[in-house]
Write an enzyme that holds these catalytic residues in place. Structure first.
Site, PDB file in Angstrom:
ATOM      1  N   LYS A 183     -15.904   4.548   4.861  1.00 43.19           N
ATOM      2  CA  LYS A 183     -14.906   5.165   5.577  1.00 43.19           C
ATOM      3  C   LYS A 183     -13.727   4.728   3.739  1.00 43.19           C
ATOM      4  O   LYS A 183     -13.257   5.451   3.946  1.00 43.19           O
ATOM      5  CB  LYS A 183     -14.332   4.932   6.267  1.00 43.19           C
ATOM      6  CG  LYS A 183     -15.146   6.038   7.791  1.00 43.19           C
ATOM      7  CD  LYS A 183     -14.456   5.473   9.311  1.00 43.19           C
ATOM      8  CE  LYS A 183     -15.656   5.998  10.340  1.00 43.19           C
ATOM      9  NZ  LYS A 183     -14.955   6.142  11.643  1.00 43.19           N
ATOM     10  N   ASP A 242     -10.641  10.552  13.638  1.00 42.04           N
ATOM     11  CA  ASP A 242     -10.979   9.724  14.117  1.00 42.04           C
ATOM     12  C   ASP A 242     -10.037   9.115  15.669  1.00 42.04           C
ATOM     13  O   ASP A 242      -9.824   9.103  16.082  1.00 42.04           O
ATOM     14  CB  ASP A 242     -11.486   7.902  13.502  1.00 42.04           C
ATOM     15  CG  ASP A 242     -12.380   8.191  12.951  1.00 42.04           C
ATOM     16  OD1 ASP A 242     -13.574   8.451  13.701  1.00 42.04           O
ATOM     17  OD2 ASP A 242     -13.022   7.295  12.523  1.00 42.04           O
ATOM     18  N   ALA A 279      -9.544  -4.435  12.663  1.00 41.16           N
ATOM     19  CA  ALA A 279      -8.485  -4.282  11.939  1.00 41.16           C
ATOM     20  C   ALA A 279      -9.404  -3.193  10.806  1.00 41.16           C
ATOM     21  O   ALA A 279      -9.177  -3.671   9.383  1.00 41.16           O
ATOM     22  CB  ALA A 279      -7.433  -5.511  11.455  1.00 41.16           C
ATOM     23  N   GLY A 291     -12.077  -0.045   9.471  1.00 40.93           N
ATOM     24  CA  GLY A 291     -11.756   1.220   9.203  1.00 40.93           C
ATOM     25  C   GLY A 291     -11.625   1.595  10.247  1.00 40.93           C
ATOM     26  O   GLY A 291     -10.951   2.981  10.147  1.00 40.93           O
ATOM     27  N   ASN A 314      -7.316  -9.111  15.710  1.00 42.75           N
ATOM     28  CA  ASN A 314      -8.758  -8.922  14.494  1.00 42.75           C
ATOM     29  C   ASN A 314      -8.962 -10.523  14.139  1.00 42.75           C
ATOM     30  O   ASN A 314      -7.765 -11.760  14.549  1.00 42.75           O
ATOM     31  CB  ASN A 314      -8.047  -8.495  13.057  1.00 42.75           C
ATOM     32  CG  ASN A 314     -10.038  -7.937  12.351  1.00 42.75           C
ATOM     33  OD1 ASN A 314     -10.249  -8.184  13.062  1.00 42.75           O
ATOM     34  ND2 ASN A 314      -9.570  -8.640  10.966  1.00 42.75           N
ATOM     35  N   THR A 335      -9.802 -12.363  11.607  1.00 44.43           N
ATOM     36  CA  THR A 335      -8.751 -12.653  10.354  1.00 44.43           C
ATOM     37  C   THR A 335      -6.982 -12.024  10.426  1.00 44.43           C
ATOM     38  O   THR A 335      -7.457 -10.879  10.980  1.00 44.43           O
ATOM     39  CB  THR A 335      -9.759 -11.984   8.867  1.00 44.43           C
ATOM     40  OG1 THR A 335     -10.416 -12.407   9.456  1.00 44.43           O
ATOM     41  CG2 THR A 335      -9.030 -12.889   7.744  1.00 44.43           C
ATOM     42  N   MET A 351     -15.544   1.811  21.202  1.00 43.15           N
ATOM     43  CA  MET A 351     -15.863   2.902  20.166  1.00 43.15           C
ATOM     44  C   MET A 351     -17.601   3.309  20.139  1.00 43.15           C
ATOM     45  O   MET A 351     -17.681   5.363  19.094  1.00 43.15           O
ATOM     46  CB  MET A 351     -15.775   3.231  18.290  1.00 43.15           C
ATOM     47  CG  MET A 351     -13.468   2.300  18.739  1.00 43.15           C
ATOM     48  SD  MET A 351     -13.268   3.103  16.995  1.00 43.15           S
ATOM     49  CE  MET A 351     -11.328   3.491  17.518  1.00 43.15           C
TER      50      MET A 351
END
Length: 281
Positions: free
Chosen positions: A69, A105, A131, A133, A154, A156, A222
């Site tokens: 993406k 999305d 965090a 795509g 996230n 990271t 998702m």
């Protein structure tokens, strides 16, 4: 010449997009062909060029799935505002003036939560996991839906901070408190949890404790099918309402179909048929 479309990713053999778009075409009287194309991990641009060079028809557009993406955004010569904000593209359109990139999305997720799950996002507290795509594509429309607070968590933290900073003006415009947190230190409990990490795809555990869920919270993954089963079981076991990504998949596909064909296909019957197919396996 037949109008050609495809979904491009790596992997891509699991994708239900060809079935969805075939049903959309049948229900709207559109003539097109839609297939799957496996793109090499190191040559997404080459895969797009090869698709456009086909002589069996005219390539009109392409859906883009993991992990391309961000590459699709870089390949696009024209970006819609929502795709530019996300810096991620899942809908490519091939037009006379170049490659156009969009992202369906987020509106697909919001429409599924509102219409099919029957949950109002306005004034809610929402936790978005990841965090990458997937998160980048949905954060803007989620903010526009008017929740009271959104936390992006996230592994990271710096990536979550960067995503939040890019969306800070939009959050301010809609009166949403937007913050970034590390996965192991998410404060508070939430009405809605959206898992946009790769944990389900890789068969890993849900990356946050169940304490983040309010009683009866909506927990959305998702992923769908077998990949989402672990997350769905976890959510159900902890008093949440589980939801997989099938509704989002159908709704984002409807947005892409309208971008390409100028016709909005019906989603409720297609989602019901698709869910029956998936659950029959």
């Amino acid at each position: 010449m037949t109008d050609l479309y495809c979904v491009m990713g790596h992997p891509v053999e699991h994708s239900r997009s060809p079935w969805i778009h075939a049903r959309f075409a049948e229900l709207t009287g559109q003539q097109l062909e839609y297939g799957r194309r496996l793109a090499p991990l190191d040559d997404f641009a080459g895969a797009v060029a090869a698709f456009r060079a086909q002589t069996t028809g005219t390539a009109r557009g392409c859906n883009v799935t993991v992990p391309f993406k961000f590459e699709a955004a870089a390949l696009s010569q024209h970006l819609t505002p929502r795709a530019a904000l996300a810096q991620a593209v899942n809908v490519l359109s091939f037009r006379d003036d170049g490659v156009h990139g969009d992202n369906s999305d987020g509106i697909g997720l919001v429409n599924d939560i509102r219409v099919h799950a029957g949950v109002t996002l306005a004034d809610s507290e929402l936790l978005l996991l990841g965090a990458g795509g997937g998160s980048a594509g949905v954060l803007g429309p989620l903010l526009e839906a008017g929740p009271r607070r959104v936390v992006v968590a996230n592994r990271t933290l710096s990536k979550a901070i960067a995503l939040v900073q890019r969306h800070a003006a939009l959050a301010l415009q809609h009166g949403v408190t937007l913050e970034a947190q590390a996965l192991d230190s998410v404060p508070g409990r939430f009405d809605v949890l959206v898992n946009a990490t790769a944990s389900s795809l890789s068969g890993g555990e849900v990356p946050v404790p169940a304490s983040v869920l309010k009683p009866g919270a909506l927990a959305v993954d998702m992923m769908y099918g077998a990949a989402a089963a672990g997350f769905m079981d976890w959510a159900r076991a902890h008093g949440a309402v589980p939801r997989d990504g099938l509704g989002m998949l159908v709704e984002q596909a409807a947005e892409a179909f309208e971008i390409w064909r100028g016709v909005r296909p019906p989603t409720a019957p297609v989602l019901a048929e698709l869910r029956a197919l998936v659950e029959a396996k």
